[in-house]
Design a protein around this motif. Structure first.
Motif, PDB file in Angstrom:
ATOM      1  N   VAL A   2     -17.272  26.985  16.572  1.00  0.00           N
ATOM      2  CA  VAL A   2     -18.478  27.674  17.032  1.00  0.00           C
ATOM      3  C   VAL A   2     -19.483  26.658  17.576  1.00  0.00           C
ATOM      4  O   VAL A   2     -19.779  25.671  16.918  1.00  0.00           O
ATOM      5  CB  VAL A   2     -19.106  28.490  15.876  1.00  0.00           C
ATOM      6  N   LEU A   6     -25.313  28.403  18.797  1.00  0.00           N
ATOM      7  CA  LEU A   6     -25.173  29.802  18.386  1.00  0.00           C
ATOM      8  C   LEU A   6     -25.876  30.046  17.057  1.00  0.00           C
ATOM      9  O   LEU A   6     -25.559  29.388  16.057  1.00  0.00           O
ATOM     10  CB  LEU A   6     -23.696  30.168  18.259  1.00  0.00           C
ATOM     11  N   TYR A  11     -23.496  36.699  13.396  1.00  0.00           N
ATOM     12  CA  TYR A  11     -22.429  37.256  12.559  1.00  0.00           C
ATOM     13  C   TYR A  11     -22.931  38.291  11.550  1.00  0.00           C
ATOM     14  O   TYR A  11     -22.160  38.797  10.753  1.00  0.00           O
ATOM     15  CB  TYR A  11     -21.675  36.128  11.851  1.00  0.00           C
ATOM     16  N   ARG A  36     -16.094  33.644  25.835  1.00  0.00           N
ATOM     17  CA  ARG A  36     -16.042  33.343  24.403  1.00  0.00           C
ATOM     18  C   ARG A  36     -16.227  34.617  23.597  1.00  0.00           C
ATOM     19  O   ARG A  36     -17.169  35.375  23.837  1.00  0.00           O
ATOM     20  CB  ARG A  36     -17.125  32.332  24.041  1.00  0.00           C
ATOM     21  N   PHE A  38     -16.880  35.878  19.782  1.00  0.00           N
ATOM     22  CA  PHE A  38     -17.325  35.441  18.467  1.00  0.00           C
ATOM     23  C   PHE A  38     -16.981  36.553  17.472  1.00  0.00           C
ATOM     24  O   PHE A  38     -17.367  37.708  17.678  1.00  0.00           O
ATOM     25  CB  PHE A  38     -18.828  35.154  18.482  1.00  0.00           C
ATOM     26  N   MET A  80     -14.684  31.427  16.848  1.00  0.00           N
ATOM     27  CA  MET A  80     -14.769  31.698  18.273  1.00  0.00           C
ATOM     28  C   MET A  80     -13.397  31.502  18.897  1.00  0.00           C
ATOM     29  O   MET A  80     -12.673  30.576  18.552  1.00  0.00           O
ATOM     30  CB  MET A  80     -15.760  30.723  18.921  1.00  0.00           C
ATOM     31  N   GLU A  81     -13.064  32.386  19.812  1.00  0.00           N
ATOM     32  CA  GLU A  81     -11.884  32.225  20.658  1.00  0.00           C
ATOM     33  C   GLU A  81     -12.400  32.072  22.082  1.00  0.00           C
ATOM     34  O   GLU A  81     -13.262  32.844  22.515  1.00  0.00           O
ATOM     35  CB  GLU A  81     -10.952  33.432  20.544  1.00  0.00           C
ATOM     36  N   GLN A  82     -11.891  31.079  22.815  1.00  0.00           N
ATOM     37  CA  GLN A  82     -12.412  30.754  24.139  1.00  0.00           C
ATOM     38  C   GLN A  82     -11.293  30.819  25.173  1.00  0.00           C
ATOM     39  O   GLN A  82     -10.180  30.370  24.918  1.00  0.00           O
ATOM     40  CB  GLN A  82     -13.015  29.349  24.108  1.00  0.00           C
ATOM     41  N   GLU A 111     -19.676  36.107  25.039  1.00  0.00           N
ATOM     42  CA  GLU A 111     -20.434  35.258  25.954  1.00  0.00           C
ATOM     43  C   GLU A 111     -19.579  35.035  27.198  1.00  0.00           C
ATOM     44  O   GLU A 111     -18.394  34.691  27.093  1.00  0.00           O
ATOM     45  CB  GLU A 111     -20.760  33.916  25.298  1.00  0.00           C
TER      46      GLU A 111
END
Length: 119
Positions: A2, A6, A11, A36, A38, A80-82, A111
């Motif tokens: 993350v 942020l 969350y 992104r 989250f 986070m997955e980007q 994002e």
């Protein structure tokens, strides 16, 4: 995973649905973006791995198959997955969270940043 900018308060709320979600985010036609997602598993009913999983498809490509947030990040741990994604020519980035066989898909925030040409 993350970014430091942020706020952790991101969350504190989530969107979830037993039928899943589809988002269509407008971008410049043909634009490449940094996308992104989250996410944090916060519900105690899915605190152990194997109690929630769902798929993430972006621009028609299955990017995350049976994502299990508790197994990936841990329970009540934000992650986070980007992805770097290029619009398929319709001027929108389409994100689909499909419900898996176990519980509801969820997301805390999305994002999207347009990347400069050539990046």
């Amino acid at each position: 995973s993350v970014p430091s900018y942020l706020p952790t308060a991101i969350y504190s709320t989530e969107r979830y649905s037993p039928s899943g979600f589809t988002w269509e985010i407008p971008v410049t036609v043909g634009q490449t973006v940094d996308l992104r997602l989250f996410m944090m598993n916060g519900w105690p009913g899915t605190n152990d791995p194997g109690e929630r999983s769902f798929d993430v498809t972006i621009e028609g490509v299955l990017e995350l198959d049976e994502l299990d947030l508790s197994a990936t990040f841990g329970h009540q741990i934000g992650g986070m997955e980007q992805f770097t994604v290029t619009d398929d020519g319709d001027g929108v980035i389409t994100i689909v969270l499909d419900p898996g066989a176990i519980e509801n898909p969820l997301v805390n925030a999305i994002e999207v940043r347009e990347l400069p040409v050539g990046e």
